[in-house]
Design a protein around this motif. Structure first.
Motif, PDB file in Angstrom:
ATOM      1  N   ARG A 196       6.408  -3.879  -8.929  1.00 42.53           N
ATOM      2  CA  ARG A 196       7.144  -3.419  -7.858  1.00 42.53           C
ATOM      3  C   ARG A 196       8.583  -3.108  -8.519  1.00 42.53           C
ATOM      4  O   ARG A 196       9.347  -2.074  -8.434  1.00 42.53           O
ATOM      5  CB  ARG A 196       7.412  -4.409  -6.976  1.00 42.53           C
ATOM      6  CG  ARG A 196       6.218  -4.471  -5.838  1.00 42.53           C
ATOM      7  CD  ARG A 196       6.140  -3.153  -5.188  1.00 42.53           C
ATOM      8  NE  ARG A 196       5.352  -3.170  -4.091  1.00 42.53           N
ATOM      9  CZ  ARG A 196       4.680  -2.207  -3.320  1.00 42.53           C
ATOM     10  NH1 ARG A 196       4.881  -1.082  -3.778  1.00 42.53           N
ATOM     11  NH2 ARG A 196       3.930  -2.224  -2.423  1.00 42.53           N
ATOM     12  N   GLU A 221      14.336   6.698   2.654  1.00 40.82           N
ATOM     13  CA  GLU A 221      12.997   7.662   2.259  1.00 40.82           C
ATOM     14  C   GLU A 221      12.121   6.562   1.016  1.00 40.82           C
ATOM     15  O   GLU A 221      11.133   6.310   1.283  1.00 40.82           O
ATOM     16  CB  GLU A 221      13.399   8.724   1.764  1.00 40.82           C
ATOM     17  CG  GLU A 221      13.820   9.733   2.705  1.00 40.82           C
ATOM     18  CD  GLU A 221      14.334  11.212   2.206  1.00 40.82           C
ATOM     19  OE1 GLU A 221      13.956  11.187   0.747  1.00 40.82           O
ATOM     20  OE2 GLU A 221      14.445  11.864   2.846  1.00 40.82           O
ATOM     21  N   ARG A 240      12.326   3.260   0.571  1.00 42.03           N
ATOM     22  CA  ARG A 240      12.052   1.965   1.038  1.00 42.03           C
ATOM     23  C   ARG A 240      10.491   2.332   1.850  1.00 42.03           C
ATOM     24  O   ARG A 240       9.790   1.535   1.728  1.00 42.03           O
ATOM     25  CB  ARG A 240      12.969   1.545   2.019  1.00 42.03           C
ATOM     26  CG  ARG A 240      12.741   0.171   2.482  1.00 42.03           C
ATOM     27  CD  ARG A 240      13.659  -0.298   3.411  1.00 42.03           C
ATOM     28  NE  ARG A 240      14.971  -0.493   2.881  1.00 42.03           N
ATOM     29  CZ  ARG A 240      16.016   0.392   3.096  1.00 42.03           C
ATOM     30  NH1 ARG A 240      15.950   1.460   4.090  1.00 42.03           N
ATOM     31  NH2 ARG A 240      17.247   0.249   2.719  1.00 42.03           N
ATOM     32  N   THR A 241      10.432   3.416   2.437  1.00 41.05           N
ATOM     33  CA  THR A 241       9.420   3.620   3.447  1.00 41.05           C
ATOM     34  C   THR A 241       8.441   4.035   2.241  1.00 41.05           C
ATOM     35  O   THR A 241       7.085   3.589   2.389  1.00 41.05           O
ATOM     36  CB  THR A 241       9.579   4.879   4.135  1.00 41.05           C
ATOM     37  OG1 THR A 241      10.556   4.601   5.059  1.00 41.05           O
ATOM     38  CG2 THR A 241       8.446   5.207   5.066  1.00 41.05           C
ATOM     39  N   GLU A 242       8.593   4.738   1.068  1.00 44.42           N
ATOM     40  CA  GLU A 242       7.394   4.949   0.246  1.00 44.42           C
ATOM     41  C   GLU A 242       6.805   3.948  -0.380  1.00 44.42           C
ATOM     42  O   GLU A 242       5.697   3.833  -0.526  1.00 44.42           O
ATOM     43  CB  GLU A 242       7.843   6.254  -0.639  1.00 44.42           C
ATOM     44  CG  GLU A 242       8.409   7.489  -0.183  1.00 44.42           C
ATOM     45  CD  GLU A 242       9.236   8.370  -1.146  1.00 44.42           C
ATOM     46  OE1 GLU A 242       9.219   7.995  -2.266  1.00 44.42           O
ATOM     47  OE2 GLU A 242       9.163   9.538  -0.829  1.00 44.42           O
ATOM     48  N   GLY A 283       7.035   0.926   0.464  1.00 50.06           N
ATOM     49  CA  GLY A 283       6.281   0.178   1.778  1.00 50.06           C
ATOM     50  C   GLY A 283       4.935   0.413   2.114  1.00 50.06           C
ATOM     51  O   GLY A 283       3.937  -0.254   2.574  1.00 50.06           O
ATOM     52  N   ASN A 284       4.835   1.637   1.875  1.00 50.61           N
ATOM     53  CA  ASN A 284       3.441   2.327   2.229  1.00 50.61           C
ATOM     54  C   ASN A 284       2.347   2.247   0.975  1.00 50.61           C
ATOM     55  O   ASN A 284       1.188   2.569   1.177  1.00 50.61           O
ATOM     56  CB  ASN A 284       3.577   3.931   2.709  1.00 50.61           C
ATOM     57  CG  ASN A 284       4.147   3.851   3.913  1.00 50.61           C
ATOM     58  OD1 ASN A 284       4.189   3.099   4.815  1.00 50.61           O
ATOM     59  ND2 ASN A 284       4.872   5.104   4.348  1.00 50.61           N
ATOM     60  N   SER A 285       3.030   2.013  -0.012  1.00 52.37           N
ATOM     61  CA  SER A 285       2.172   2.041  -1.297  1.00 52.37           C
ATOM     62  C   SER A 285       1.561   0.655  -1.411  1.00 52.37           C
ATOM     63  O   SER A 285       2.268  -0.416  -1.261  1.00 52.37           O
ATOM     64  CB  SER A 285       3.024   2.423  -2.616  1.00 52.37           C
ATOM     65  OG  SER A 285       4.007   1.449  -2.715  1.00 52.37           O
ATOM     66  N   ALA A 286       0.446   0.458  -1.792  1.00 55.11           N
ATOM     67  CA  ALA A 286      -0.169  -1.077  -2.115  1.00 55.11           C
ATOM     68  C   ALA A 286      -0.227  -1.279  -3.602  1.00 55.11           C
ATOM     69  O   ALA A 286      -0.542  -0.423  -4.389  1.00 55.11           O
ATOM     70  CB  ALA A 286      -1.735  -0.752  -1.678  1.00 55.11           C
TER      71      ALA A 286
END
Length: 441
Positions: free
Chosen positions: A15, A127, A129-131, A133-136
Protein backbone atom coordinates in the motif's frame (compact mmCIF):
# COMPACT_ATOMS: atom_id res chain seq x y z
CA UNK A 1 -4.74 0.01 7.98
CA UNK A 2 -4.12 -2.36 10.90
CA UNK A 3 -0.70 -3.92 11.47
CA UNK A 4 -1.15 -6.97 13.70
CA UNK A 5 0.54 -10.01 12.13
CA UNK A 6 3.59 -10.70 9.98
CA UNK A 7 1.52 -10.86 6.78
CA UNK A 8 0.34 -7.29 7.36
CA UNK A 9 3.91 -6.09 6.76
CA UNK A 10 3.67 -7.13 3.10
CA UNK A 11 0.28 -5.45 2.72
CA UNK A 12 1.49 -2.22 4.35
CA UNK A 13 4.58 -2.20 2.11
CA UNK A 14 2.46 -2.73 -1.00
CA UNK A 15 0.00 0.00 0.00
CA UNK A 16 2.89 2.36 0.74
CA UNK A 17 4.27 1.87 -2.75
CA UNK A 18 0.81 2.30 -4.32
CA UNK A 19 0.22 5.54 -2.41
CA UNK A 20 3.66 6.85 -3.39
CA UNK A 21 2.97 6.07 -7.06
CA UNK A 22 -0.49 7.63 -6.93
CA UNK A 23 0.74 11.00 -5.61
CA UNK A 24 3.54 11.18 -8.20
CA UNK A 25 6.75 10.03 -6.51
CA UNK A 26 9.42 8.73 -8.89
CA UNK A 27 10.08 5.00 -9.06
CA UNK A 28 13.19 5.02 -6.86
CA UNK A 29 11.43 7.13 -4.22
CA UNK A 30 8.49 4.71 -4.28
CA UNK A 31 10.85 1.84 -3.49
CA UNK A 32 12.61 3.87 -0.76
CA UNK A 33 9.34 4.78 0.98
CA UNK A 34 8.00 1.21 0.77
CA UNK A 35 11.27 -0.23 2.12
CA UNK A 36 11.41 2.23 5.04
CA UNK A 37 7.76 1.53 5.85
CA UNK A 38 8.26 -2.25 5.92
CA UNK A 39 11.31 -1.91 8.21
CA UNK A 40 9.49 0.37 10.68
CA UNK A 41 6.41 -1.87 10.57
CA UNK A 42 8.52 -4.93 11.41
CA UNK A 43 10.15 -3.06 14.32
CA UNK A 44 6.82 -1.96 15.79
CA UNK A 45 5.28 -5.42 15.37
CA UNK A 46 8.20 -6.92 17.27
CA UNK A 47 8.47 -4.26 20.01
CA UNK A 48 4.87 -3.16 20.73
CA UNK A 49 2.77 -5.81 18.98
CA UNK A 50 1.71 -3.73 15.99
CA UNK A 51 0.26 -0.34 15.05
CA UNK A 52 -2.51 1.44 13.18
CA UNK A 53 -1.17 2.83 9.90
CA UNK A 54 -2.50 6.01 8.28
CA UNK A 55 -1.48 7.41 4.87
CA UNK A 56 -1.98 11.14 4.29
CA UNK A 57 -0.87 14.03 2.11
CA UNK A 58 0.08 17.43 3.57
CA UNK A 59 -0.89 20.13 1.08
CA UNK A 60 1.43 23.12 1.42
CA UNK A 61 0.43 26.59 0.20
CA UNK A 62 4.10 27.44 -0.37
CA UNK A 63 6.61 24.76 -1.31
CA UNK A 64 6.19 21.09 -2.24
CA UNK A 65 3.51 18.83 -0.74
CA UNK A 66 4.47 15.76 1.29
CA UNK A 67 3.16 12.21 1.49
CA UNK A 68 3.04 11.20 5.17
CA UNK A 69 2.69 7.87 6.98
CA UNK A 70 1.73 7.76 10.69
CA UNK A 71 2.08 4.50 12.67
CA UNK A 72 0.23 4.64 16.00
CA UNK A 73 1.73 1.90 18.27
CA UNK A 74 -0.55 -0.59 20.01
CA UNK A 75 1.37 -0.06 23.26
CA UNK A 76 3.49 2.88 24.48
CA UNK A 77 6.96 3.00 23.00
CA UNK A 78 9.84 2.20 25.41
CA UNK A 79 10.93 5.50 27.00
CA UNK A 80 8.62 7.26 24.53
CA UNK A 81 11.31 7.00 21.85
CA UNK A 82 11.80 5.09 18.63
CA UNK A 83 15.09 4.18 16.98
CA UNK A 84 14.93 2.09 13.78
CA UNK A 85 16.56 -1.34 13.99
CA UNK A 86 18.65 -0.40 10.95
CA UNK A 87 20.22 3.05 11.08
CA UNK A 88 20.06 3.34 7.30
CA UNK A 89 16.22 3.48 7.30
CA UNK A 90 16.18 7.21 8.11
CA UNK A 91 18.16 7.96 4.96
CA UNK A 92 15.43 6.46 2.77
CA UNK A 93 12.91 9.20 3.65
CA UNK A 94 13.03 12.96 4.25
CA UNK A 95 11.79 12.68 7.86
CA UNK A 96 11.49 9.81 10.36
CA UNK A 97 10.76 10.31 14.05
CA UNK A 98 8.27 10.33 16.92
CA UNK A 99 5.63 13.10 17.00
CA UNK A 100 2.56 13.83 19.11
CA UNK A 101 -0.78 13.83 17.28
CA UNK A 102 -4.04 14.62 19.08
CA UNK A 103 -2.67 13.37 22.40
CA UNK A 104 -1.17 10.19 20.92
CA UNK A 105 2.48 9.37 20.23
CA UNK A 106 3.02 8.15 16.67
CA UNK A 107 5.98 7.21 14.52
CA UNK A 108 5.91 9.47 11.45
CA UNK A 109 7.79 9.35 8.16
CA UNK A 110 7.38 11.63 5.15
CA UNK A 111 8.69 12.20 1.63
CA UNK A 112 8.41 15.33 -0.53
CA UNK A 113 6.27 15.11 -3.68
CA UNK A 114 8.25 16.21 -6.79
CA UNK A 115 7.38 19.64 -8.13
CA UNK A 116 6.71 18.17 -11.59
CA UNK A 117 4.07 15.73 -10.28
CA UNK A 118 0.38 16.26 -11.02
CA UNK A 119 -1.15 18.89 -8.74
CA UNK A 120 -2.76 17.36 -5.63
CA UNK A 121 -6.10 19.05 -5.01
CA UNK A 122 -8.78 17.89 -2.59
CA UNK A 123 -10.78 16.52 -5.54
CA UNK A 124 -7.72 14.67 -6.85
CA UNK A 125 -7.05 13.16 -3.42
CA UNK A 126 -10.66 11.98 -3.19
CA UNK A 127 -10.27 10.21 -6.55
CA UNK A 128 -7.03 8.55 -5.43
CA UNK A 129 -8.62 7.46 -2.14
CA UNK A 130 -11.49 5.83 -4.04
CA UNK A 131 -9.15 4.07 -6.49
CA UNK A 132 -6.96 2.69 -3.70
CA UNK A 133 -10.00 1.62 -1.71
CA UNK A 134 -11.37 -0.36 -4.64
CA UNK A 135 -8.10 -2.19 -5.31
CA UNK A 136 -7.41 -5.44 -3.50
CA UNK A 137 -3.93 -5.96 -2.01
CA UNK A 138 -1.76 -8.65 -3.59
CA UNK A 139 -0.39 -11.71 -1.86
CA UNK A 140 2.90 -11.92 0.02
CA UNK A 141 4.34 -13.96 -2.86
CA UNK A 142 3.45 -11.20 -5.33
CA UNK A 143 5.13 -8.61 -3.12
CA UNK A 144 8.22 -10.79 -2.73
CA UNK A 145 8.42 -11.30 -6.50
CA UNK A 146 8.25 -7.54 -7.03
CA UNK A 147 11.02 -7.00 -4.49
CA UNK A 148 13.15 -9.53 -6.35
CA UNK A 149 12.59 -7.64 -9.60
CA UNK A 150 13.68 -4.41 -7.91
CA UNK A 151 16.76 -6.17 -6.56
CA UNK A 152 17.74 -7.47 -10.01
CA UNK A 153 17.31 -3.96 -11.44
CA UNK A 154 19.53 -2.53 -8.69
CA UNK A 155 22.20 -5.16 -9.35
CA UNK A 156 22.18 -4.31 -13.07
CA UNK A 157 22.69 -0.65 -12.22
CA UNK A 158 25.58 -1.48 -9.88
CA UNK A 159 27.19 -3.60 -12.61
CA UNK A 160 26.86 -0.73 -15.09
CA UNK A 161 28.45 1.69 -12.64
CA UNK A 162 31.26 -0.77 -12.02
CA UNK A 163 32.00 -0.93 -15.76
CA UNK A 164 31.95 2.86 -15.97
CA UNK A 165 34.35 3.05 -13.02
CA UNK A 166 36.74 0.68 -14.83
CA UNK A 167 36.75 2.99 -17.88
CA UNK A 168 37.34 6.03 -15.68
CA UNK A 169 40.18 4.28 -13.88
CA UNK A 170 41.81 3.51 -17.22
CA UNK A 171 41.59 7.19 -18.21
CA UNK A 172 43.00 8.18 -14.81
CA UNK A 173 45.99 5.85 -15.29
CA UNK A 174 46.64 7.36 -18.72
CA UNK A 175 46.51 10.85 -17.23
CA UNK A 176 48.87 9.83 -14.43
CA UNK A 177 51.43 8.64 -16.98
CA UNK A 178 51.33 12.04 -18.63
CA UNK A 179 51.66 13.79 -15.27
CA UNK A 180 54.68 11.69 -14.35
CA UNK A 181 56.36 12.51 -17.67
CA UNK A 182 55.73 16.22 -17.08
CA UNK A 183 56.97 15.90 -13.50
CA UNK A 184 60.22 14.27 -14.67
CA UNK A 185 60.74 17.04 -17.20
CA UNK A 186 60.17 19.73 -14.57
CA UNK A 187 62.54 17.96 -12.18
CA UNK A 188 65.33 18.01 -14.75
CA UNK A 189 64.74 21.72 -15.45
CA UNK A 190 64.72 22.48 -11.72
CA UNK A 191 68.01 20.70 -11.19
CA UNK A 192 69.58 22.67 -14.07
CA UNK A 193 68.30 25.92 -12.61
CA UNK A 194 69.54 25.10 -9.10
CA UNK A 195 73.10 24.74 -10.39
CA UNK A 196 73.01 28.39 -11.52
CA UNK A 197 71.37 29.97 -8.45
CA UNK A 198 73.58 28.85 -5.58
CA UNK A 199 73.71 32.44 -4.29
CA UNK A 200 69.93 32.54 -3.77
CA UNK A 201 69.63 29.97 -0.98
CA UNK A 202 67.68 32.33 1.26
CA UNK A 203 64.91 32.65 -1.30
CA UNK A 204 64.98 28.93 -1.94
CA UNK A 205 64.53 28.26 1.79
CA UNK A 206 61.42 30.46 1.82
CA UNK A 207 60.06 28.69 -1.23
CA UNK A 208 60.75 25.32 0.40
CA UNK A 209 58.74 26.37 3.45
CA UNK A 210 55.83 27.39 1.20
CA UNK A 211 56.04 24.11 -0.68
CA UNK A 212 56.04 22.24 2.62
CA UNK A 213 52.88 24.05 3.72
CA UNK A 214 51.19 23.32 0.39
CA UNK A 215 52.23 19.68 0.60
CA UNK A 216 50.85 19.42 4.13
CA UNK A 217 47.54 20.94 3.02
CA UNK A 218 47.39 18.53 0.10
CA UNK A 219 48.11 15.60 2.41
CA UNK A 220 45.34 16.64 4.80
CA UNK A 221 42.91 16.99 1.92
CA UNK A 222 43.74 13.59 0.46
CA UNK A 223 43.52 12.02 3.92
CA UNK A 224 40.02 13.43 4.35
CA UNK A 225 39.00 12.16 0.93
CA UNK A 226 40.42 8.73 1.72
CA UNK A 227 38.37 8.68 4.91
CA UNK A 228 35.22 9.51 2.95
CA UNK A 229 36.00 6.81 0.38
CA UNK A 230 36.71 4.11 2.95
CA UNK A 231 33.09 3.71 4.04
CA UNK A 232 31.59 3.31 0.51
CA UNK A 233 34.35 0.93 -0.56
CA UNK A 234 33.90 -1.18 2.56
CA UNK A 235 30.15 -1.28 1.95
CA UNK A 236 30.61 -2.39 -1.65
CA UNK A 237 33.01 -5.18 -0.73
CA UNK A 238 30.97 -6.48 2.21
CA UNK A 239 27.59 -6.35 0.52
CA UNK A 240 28.91 -7.82 -2.74
CA UNK A 241 30.29 -10.80 -0.86
CA UNK A 242 26.97 -11.27 0.89
CA UNK A 243 25.02 -11.22 -2.38
CA UNK A 244 27.52 -13.47 -4.18
CA UNK A 245 27.33 -16.18 -1.51
CA UNK A 246 25.30 -18.92 -3.17
CA UNK A 247 24.95 -20.76 0.12
CA UNK A 248 23.09 -17.91 1.81
CA UNK A 249 19.37 -17.93 2.48
CA UNK A 250 16.90 -16.22 0.12
CA UNK A 251 17.08 -12.44 0.26
CA UNK A 252 15.22 -10.74 3.08
CA UNK A 253 14.01 -7.17 3.30
CA UNK A 254 17.24 -6.23 5.09
CA UNK A 255 19.31 -7.61 2.21
CA UNK A 256 17.17 -5.69 -0.28
CA UNK A 257 17.94 -2.55 1.67
CA UNK A 258 21.65 -3.37 1.57
CA UNK A 259 21.50 -3.58 -2.22
CA UNK A 260 20.28 0.01 -2.22
CA UNK A 261 23.29 0.94 -0.13
CA UNK A 262 25.56 -0.66 -2.74
CA UNK A 263 24.15 1.65 -5.37
CA UNK A 264 24.54 4.69 -3.12
CA UNK A 265 28.13 3.78 -2.18
CA UNK A 266 29.17 3.22 -5.79
CA UNK A 267 27.69 6.56 -6.77
CA UNK A 268 29.54 8.31 -3.94
CA UNK A 269 32.80 6.67 -5.02
CA UNK A 270 32.45 7.74 -8.66
CA UNK A 271 31.51 11.29 -7.71
CA UNK A 272 34.36 11.69 -5.23
CA UNK A 273 37.04 10.26 -7.53
CA UNK A 274 35.95 11.81 -10.81
CA UNK A 275 34.73 15.27 -9.81
CA UNK A 276 35.39 16.28 -6.19
CA UNK A 277 39.20 16.08 -6.48
CA UNK A 278 39.19 18.09 -9.73
CA UNK A 279 36.92 20.75 -8.25
CA UNK A 280 39.04 21.05 -5.10
CA UNK A 281 42.16 21.47 -7.23
CA UNK A 282 40.55 24.24 -9.28
CA UNK A 283 39.27 26.09 -6.19
CA UNK A 284 42.65 25.95 -4.43
CA UNK A 285 44.40 27.68 -7.35
CA UNK A 286 46.76 24.79 -8.02
CA UNK A 287 45.39 24.26 -11.53
CA UNK A 288 47.72 26.06 -13.98
CA UNK A 289 47.22 25.77 -17.75
CA UNK A 290 50.05 24.46 -19.93
CA UNK A 291 49.72 26.93 -22.81
CA UNK A 292 50.43 25.34 -26.21
CA UNK A 293 49.12 25.46 -29.78
CA UNK A 294 46.36 22.84 -29.68
CA UNK A 295 45.20 21.05 -32.83
CA UNK A 296 41.43 20.87 -32.46
CA UNK A 297 41.21 18.17 -35.14
CA UNK A 298 43.34 15.85 -33.00
CA UNK A 299 41.32 16.66 -29.88
CA UNK A 300 38.01 16.05 -31.67
CA UNK A 301 39.31 12.80 -33.15
CA UNK A 302 40.35 11.52 -29.75
CA UNK A 303 36.97 12.44 -28.24
CA UNK A 304 35.17 10.75 -31.13
CA UNK A 305 36.86 7.43 -30.39
CA UNK A 306 36.65 7.69 -26.60
CA UNK A 307 33.00 8.72 -26.31
CA UNK A 308 31.73 6.23 -28.90
CA UNK A 309 33.28 3.49 -26.78
CA UNK A 310 31.29 4.77 -23.77
CA UNK A 311 27.96 5.12 -25.61
CA UNK A 312 25.62 2.24 -24.71
CA UNK A 313 22.33 3.59 -26.08
CA UNK A 314 21.52 2.23 -29.57
CA UNK A 315 18.98 5.00 -30.24
CA UNK A 316 21.52 7.79 -29.65
CA UNK A 317 24.02 8.78 -32.37
CA UNK A 318 27.28 10.55 -31.50
CA UNK A 319 28.40 13.02 -34.20
CA UNK A 320 31.76 14.83 -33.97
CA UNK A 321 32.36 17.25 -36.88
CA UNK A 322 35.88 18.22 -37.95
CA UNK A 323 36.71 21.86 -37.07
CA UNK A 324 37.28 24.34 -39.92
CA UNK A 325 40.80 25.58 -40.83
CA UNK A 326 43.14 26.63 -39.31
CA UNK A 327 41.86 24.35 -36.54
CA UNK A 328 44.32 25.51 -33.85
CA UNK A 329 43.86 27.43 -30.60
CA UNK A 330 46.34 28.42 -27.91
CA UNK A 331 45.23 26.80 -24.63
CA UNK A 332 45.78 23.72 -22.47
CA UNK A 333 44.99 20.59 -24.49
CA UNK A 334 44.37 18.34 -21.46
CA UNK A 335 42.00 20.79 -19.75
CA UNK A 336 40.10 21.57 -22.97
CA UNK A 337 39.64 17.87 -23.74
CA UNK A 338 38.43 17.26 -20.20
CA UNK A 339 35.78 20.00 -20.47
CA UNK A 340 34.47 18.73 -23.83
CA UNK A 341 34.49 15.15 -22.52
CA UNK A 342 32.36 16.23 -19.53
CA UNK A 343 29.84 17.95 -21.82
CA UNK A 344 29.62 14.95 -24.17
CA UNK A 345 29.27 12.55 -21.23
CA UNK A 346 26.42 14.64 -19.78
CA UNK A 347 24.68 14.57 -23.17
CA UNK A 348 24.96 10.79 -23.35
CA UNK A 349 23.56 10.41 -19.83
CA UNK A 350 20.51 12.63 -20.32
CA UNK A 351 19.57 11.73 -23.92
CA UNK A 352 17.55 8.59 -24.62
CA UNK A 353 17.14 8.98 -28.39
CA UNK A 354 18.36 11.26 -31.15
CA UNK A 355 21.94 12.55 -31.35
CA UNK A 356 24.80 14.20 -29.47
CA UNK A 357 26.76 16.59 -31.72
CA UNK A 358 30.10 18.37 -31.25
CA UNK A 359 31.16 21.07 -33.72
CA UNK A 360 33.34 24.19 -33.89
CA UNK A 361 33.32 27.52 -35.74
CA UNK A 362 35.21 30.84 -35.69
CA UNK A 363 33.26 34.08 -35.16
CA UNK A 364 34.58 37.51 -34.14
CA UNK A 365 38.14 36.29 -33.46
CA UNK A 366 36.87 33.58 -31.11
CA UNK A 367 36.39 29.83 -31.30
CA UNK A 368 32.86 28.60 -30.55
CA UNK A 369 32.91 24.92 -29.50
CA UNK A 370 29.36 23.58 -29.08
CA UNK A 371 27.93 20.32 -27.72
CA UNK A 372 24.21 19.82 -28.42
CA UNK A 373 21.81 17.01 -27.55
CA UNK A 374 18.20 16.05 -28.19
CA UNK A 375 17.39 15.32 -24.55
CA UNK A 376 14.57 16.63 -22.38
CA UNK A 377 16.00 20.16 -22.14
CA UNK A 378 16.31 22.50 -19.15
CA UNK A 379 13.92 25.25 -18.06
CA UNK A 380 15.31 28.82 -18.48
CA UNK A 381 15.14 29.55 -14.73
CA UNK A 382 17.56 26.68 -14.08
CA UNK A 383 20.23 27.67 -16.64
CA UNK A 384 22.48 29.29 -14.01
CA UNK A 385 21.61 26.96 -11.14
CA UNK A 386 23.05 23.91 -12.92
CA UNK A 387 26.47 25.58 -12.65
CA UNK A 388 26.20 25.59 -8.85
CA UNK A 389 27.99 22.90 -6.87
CA UNK A 390 25.90 19.81 -6.04
CA UNK A 391 22.78 21.14 -7.81
CA UNK A 392 20.90 18.70 -10.04
CA UNK A 393 17.86 19.35 -12.21
CA UNK A 394 14.70 17.99 -10.53
CA UNK A 395 13.99 14.49 -11.81
CA UNK A 396 17.59 13.82 -12.90
CA UNK A 397 18.83 12.24 -9.64
CA UNK A 398 17.74 8.80 -10.87
CA UNK A 399 20.41 9.00 -13.60
CA UNK A 400 23.24 9.56 -11.15
CA UNK A 401 26.01 12.08 -10.72
CA UNK A 402 27.10 14.52 -8.02
CA UNK A 403 26.38 17.89 -9.63
CA UNK A 404 30.06 18.91 -9.77
CA UNK A 405 30.97 18.36 -13.44
CA UNK A 406 29.48 21.57 -14.87
CA UNK A 407 30.79 23.89 -12.08
CA UNK A 408 34.26 22.44 -12.59
CA UNK A 409 34.03 22.80 -16.39
CA UNK A 410 33.03 26.47 -16.13
CA UNK A 411 35.96 27.20 -13.78
CA UNK A 412 38.39 25.54 -16.19
CA UNK A 413 37.02 27.45 -19.20
CA UNK A 414 37.35 30.75 -17.33
CA UNK A 415 40.91 29.78 -16.43
CA UNK A 416 41.56 29.34 -20.18
CA UNK A 417 40.22 32.86 -20.84
CA UNK A 418 36.83 31.80 -22.20
CA UNK A 419 33.19 31.31 -21.23
CA UNK A 420 30.77 28.37 -20.92
CA UNK A 421 27.10 29.10 -21.60
CA UNK A 422 23.90 27.09 -22.00
CA UNK A 423 21.04 27.42 -24.49
CA UNK A 424 18.09 25.14 -23.75
CA UNK A 425 14.35 24.84 -23.27
CA UNK A 426 12.16 21.91 -22.23
CA UNK A 427 11.44 19.46 -25.03
CA UNK A 428 14.07 20.88 -27.41
CA UNK A 429 17.35 19.60 -26.03
CA UNK A 430 20.36 21.57 -24.78
CA UNK A 431 23.44 23.22 -26.30
CA UNK A 432 26.55 23.99 -24.21
CA UNK A 433 28.93 26.45 -25.90
CA UNK A 434 32.59 27.03 -24.99
CA UNK A 435 34.07 30.25 -26.40
CA UNK A 436 37.86 30.77 -26.44
CA UNK A 437 40.10 33.50 -27.89
CA UNK A 438 41.32 32.37 -31.30
CA UNK A 439 44.87 33.48 -30.42
CA UNK A 440 44.88 32.37 -26.78
CA UNK A 441 44.88 34.33 -23.54
Amino acid sequence: MALRVEHDIFVVRQRGREVAAAVGLEHQDQVRLATALSEVARDLLRVVGGADVTFAVDLEAYGPSQVRVDLAPMRPLPDGRYEPHSGAVARLVDMLGVVHREGDTVVRMSRRVPANAQALTLERLAELRTELGNSAPGSALDELALQNEQLVSALDEVRSQRDELAVLNEELQETNRGVMALYNQLTEELEETNRGVVALYAELDEKSAQLGTASESKSRFLANVSHELRAPVTAIIGLSRLLADSASDPLTDEQAQQVGLIRSSATDLLGLVNELLDLAKAESGRLEPNWTEVDLRAVFGQLRGTMRALSTKPDVELVVEDPPPPGTVRCDEVLLAQVLRNLLHNGLKFTDRGEIRLWAEIRDERWWLSVSDTGAGIAPELHERIFEEFYQVPGSTRIGGTGLGLPYSRRVVRLLGGTLELTSEPGRGSTFTVTLPARGA
